[in-house]
Design a protein around this motif. Structure first.
Motif, short mmCIF file in Angstrom:
data_model
loop_
_atom_site.label_atom_id
_atom_site.label_comp_id
_atom_site.label_asym_id
_atom_site.label_seq_id
_atom_site.Cartn_x
_atom_site.Cartn_y
_atom_site.Cartn_z
N SER A 215 0.82 -1.21 0.00
CA SER A 215 0.00 0.00 0.00
C SER A 215 0.86 1.26 0.00
O SER A 215 0.43 2.31 -0.49
N ASP A 302 1.50 12.75 3.95
CA ASP A 302 0.55 11.76 4.43
C ASP A 302 -0.08 11.02 3.25
O ASP A 302 -0.48 11.63 2.25
N SER A 303 -0.16 9.71 3.37
CA SER A 303 -0.61 8.89 2.24
C SER A 303 -2.04 9.20 1.81
O SER A 303 -2.34 9.24 0.61
N TYR A 304 -2.93 9.46 2.77
CA TYR A 304 -4.32 9.75 2.41
C TYR A 304 -4.42 11.07 1.64
O TYR A 304 -5.15 11.17 0.65
N GLN A 305 -3.67 12.05 2.07
CA GLN A 305 -3.66 13.32 1.35
C GLN A 305 -3.12 13.14 -0.06
O GLN A 305 -3.64 13.69 -1.03
N ILE A 307 -3.09 10.39 -1.93
CA ILE A 307 -4.03 9.63 -2.76
C ILE A 307 -5.14 10.53 -3.29
O ILE A 307 -5.51 10.48 -4.47
N LEU A 308 -5.67 11.38 -2.42
CA LEU A 308 -6.77 12.26 -2.84
C LEU A 308 -6.29 13.34 -3.81
O LEU A 308 -7.04 13.76 -4.70
N HIS A 384 -7.77 0.77 9.81
CA HIS A 384 -6.85 1.27 8.78
C HIS A 384 -7.22 0.77 7.39
O HIS A 384 -7.13 1.52 6.41
N ARG A 387 -10.29 2.77 6.33
CA ARG A 387 -9.89 4.14 6.01
C ARG A 387 -9.32 4.21 4.59
O ARG A 387 -9.66 5.11 3.81
N LEU A 388 -8.43 3.27 4.27
CA LEU A 388 -7.82 3.28 2.94
C LEU A 388 -8.86 3.00 1.86
O LEU A 388 -8.89 3.67 0.82
N THR A 391 -10.93 6.05 1.25
CA THR A 391 -10.15 7.08 0.56
C THR A 391 -10.00 6.75 -0.92
O THR A 391 -10.17 7.62 -1.79
N SER A 496 -2.91 8.28 11.30
CA SER A 496 -2.89 7.28 10.23
C SER A 496 -1.85 6.20 10.51
O SER A 496 -1.98 5.08 10.03
#
Length: 502
Positions: A215, A302-305, A307-308, A384, A387-388, A391, A496
């Protein structure tokens, strides 16, 4: 046009099958970017083991990013697995080698026009143990026409110790294991046609730490374009750390070794480094001590930021968890059955307060034992993964989610229990009829996904798309089927990263 294949009879053993004295297998050769390599026939599958995809990361390349493998003149024998990455044995001593960057290929054919889908397996083991030989590529190559690649990558201190403050050359050292995976994917892009594979149909699959590392590709710009699907079993981006946490773990290592400067670590022997790593990890407690780092070089934010901001609806995902992941770890560390601030700090660092608060609230409702299982399951894995998935769905990706519940004794699946069903080998199992049916369901839906289709039906019921906030999943159990979950726990205050030091 098919490759010209030279076959040379040799006496050997097939993987897992003892041959009679008058049986023989054959070797087979194909050409890759470095030169000719020789593998072996194992039943219906051609297997090439210990193929170098990068230069040995030793000497001046120690703690450095992987470099492309050098060429060779003579045909390279690839009939035996390469050495696992340096790691601790059961007594905390050293096994494996720093010279470990090899992969294994299982394929039905070396015909370049075969254009078969490719599965890349990233092994688990807390990012401190394991190797590519831990799973049998015959499970997908023999009957499913999937070219299967299993890889080694650097682990623990060699793969994920941040040394950016020891010199600019080591800026990305905390992501060496991730860079190894990216280098392997680059090698696959360049060479997989020599094994009948299609470089445009690559699925990267991992379980536990392997899923966490896989991931992390989503947060690394260098990885873009080298895969078009991921299967993440019991793991998401929770192993990605900030430099404060990475340095905190490194300081524990330095204290154990009695050194005062990060640069002092560069010349210490593998034996001493791994012994110290084993000591500070304290068994299973160190599951999240090592992992990729937001270093500003390989992972930028941050990975979520990320990705978006960098939507990529061309990559598809199959993601899931097991019903009671935490029970395996509670078996390793009995203190988790009665969690307090001390044990939770060891497992979650400064995040312990979120876990402890939730546990105490759940325990007040009833059984403290079941509260511990539930809450640890949420904070270790479930939260987690969802969450992924949410996202990715928000970013426009196709996502399918599952939960694996089955346990023969009826107590519910724990961590890694699904692996035998995913990697199902019809001729090598001790499954009962219920389990054989379950293995067929799981393995076939995984194969469908790997081949670029929807996972498909289970018992005549369609596996639904996962839509952000709707929680439609497939549950695998004695009776499998789609389920819409009422809710999935998400502690919005919890970071996260699973483990964090401040």
């Amino acid at each position: 046009m098919k490759n010209i294949i030279r076959r040379i009879p040799v006496c050997t053993f097939l993987l897992g099958i003892v041959l009679s004295s008058n049986s023989s297998a054959q070797t087979v050769v194909t050409k890759v970017s470095g030169g000719w390599i020789k593998g072996i026939e194992e039943g219906p599958t051609l297997v090439f083991k210990g193929v170098p995809y990068a230069k040995p990361p030793v000497g001046p390349l120690r703690f450095m990013p992987p470099q492309p493998a050098a060429s060779w003149k003579d045909t390279l024998s690839c009939e035996k697995f390469g050495s696992p990455a340096s790691q601790a044995d059961s007594q905390g001593g050293l096994k494996g080698s720093e010279d470990c960057l090899t992969l294994n290929v299982y394929t039905p054919t070396t015909a370049r026009d075969a254009k078969l889908p490719v599965l890349v397996w990233v092994h688990g083991g807390a990012l401190t143990g394991g190797s590519g030989m831990g799973m049998n590529g015959h499970a997908f190559a023999d009957d499913d026409s999937v070219v299967t690649v299993t890889i080694n990558y650097r682990l623990g201190v060699f793969g994920f110790m941040y040394l950016g403050d020891a010199g600019k050359a080591y800026q990305s050292s905390g992501n060496n294991g991730l860079l190894d995976l990216i280098m392997a994917l680059k090698w696959i892009r360049q060479n997989i046609a020599a094994f009948g594979g299609d470089a445009s149909k690559v699925t990267v699959m991992g379980e536990s730490a392997g899923a966490k590392l896989t991931s992390a590709l989503l947060a690394a710009p260098q990885a873009k374009g080298y895969f078009n699907q991921q299967i993440l079993e019991s793991g998401a981006v929770q192993c990605i750390r900030d430099t404060v946490t990475a340095k905190g773990i490194r300081q524990r290592l330095m204290t154990e070794l009695g050194v005062s400067k990060p640069a002092d670590l560069l010349k210490i022997s593998a034996e001493k480094l791994i012994a110290a790593q084993a000591e500070i990890s304290n068994g299973a407690q160190g599951t999240n001590y090592f992992g990729p780092v937001i270093d500003g070089a390989v992972i930028l934010q941050d990975s979520y930021q990320y990705i978006l901001k960098n939507r990529n609806d061309k990559v598809r995902f199959l993601i899931g968890t097991n019903k009671f992941e935490s029970k395996m770890f509670m078996g390793f560390d009995k203190r988790l059955n009665h969690p307090d601030s001390t044990v939770l700090y060891g497992w979650f660092g400064d995040n312990y307060r979120y876990v402890l608060s939730n546990f105490e609230a759940e325990a007040k409702k009833g059984n403290a034992d079941s509260a511990a299982i539930k809450v640890l399951n949420q904070y270790m894995y479930q939260m987690h993964s969802y969450r992924l998935a949410n996202t990715l769905a928000q970013a426009g990706s196709h996502v399918w989610m599952y939960r694996f519940d089955y346990k023969r004794d009826g107590t519910g699946a724990t961590h890694a229990d699904e692996l035998g069903y995913v990697w199902f080998l019809p001729k090598q199992n001790n499954l009962n009829q219920t389990e054989l049916q379950l293995a067929g369901q799981i393995h076939q839906t995984w194969v469908n996904f790997i081949k670029g289709k929807a996972p498909g039906e289970v018992r005549g019921l369609q596996w639904p798309h996962f839509v952000a906030g709707e929680n439609n999943i497939m549950v695998f159990d004695t009776v499998s089927g789609p389920v819409q979950l009422g809710s999935v726990y998400n502690d919005k205050a919890s970071p996260s990263s699973c483990f964090m030091l401040k």
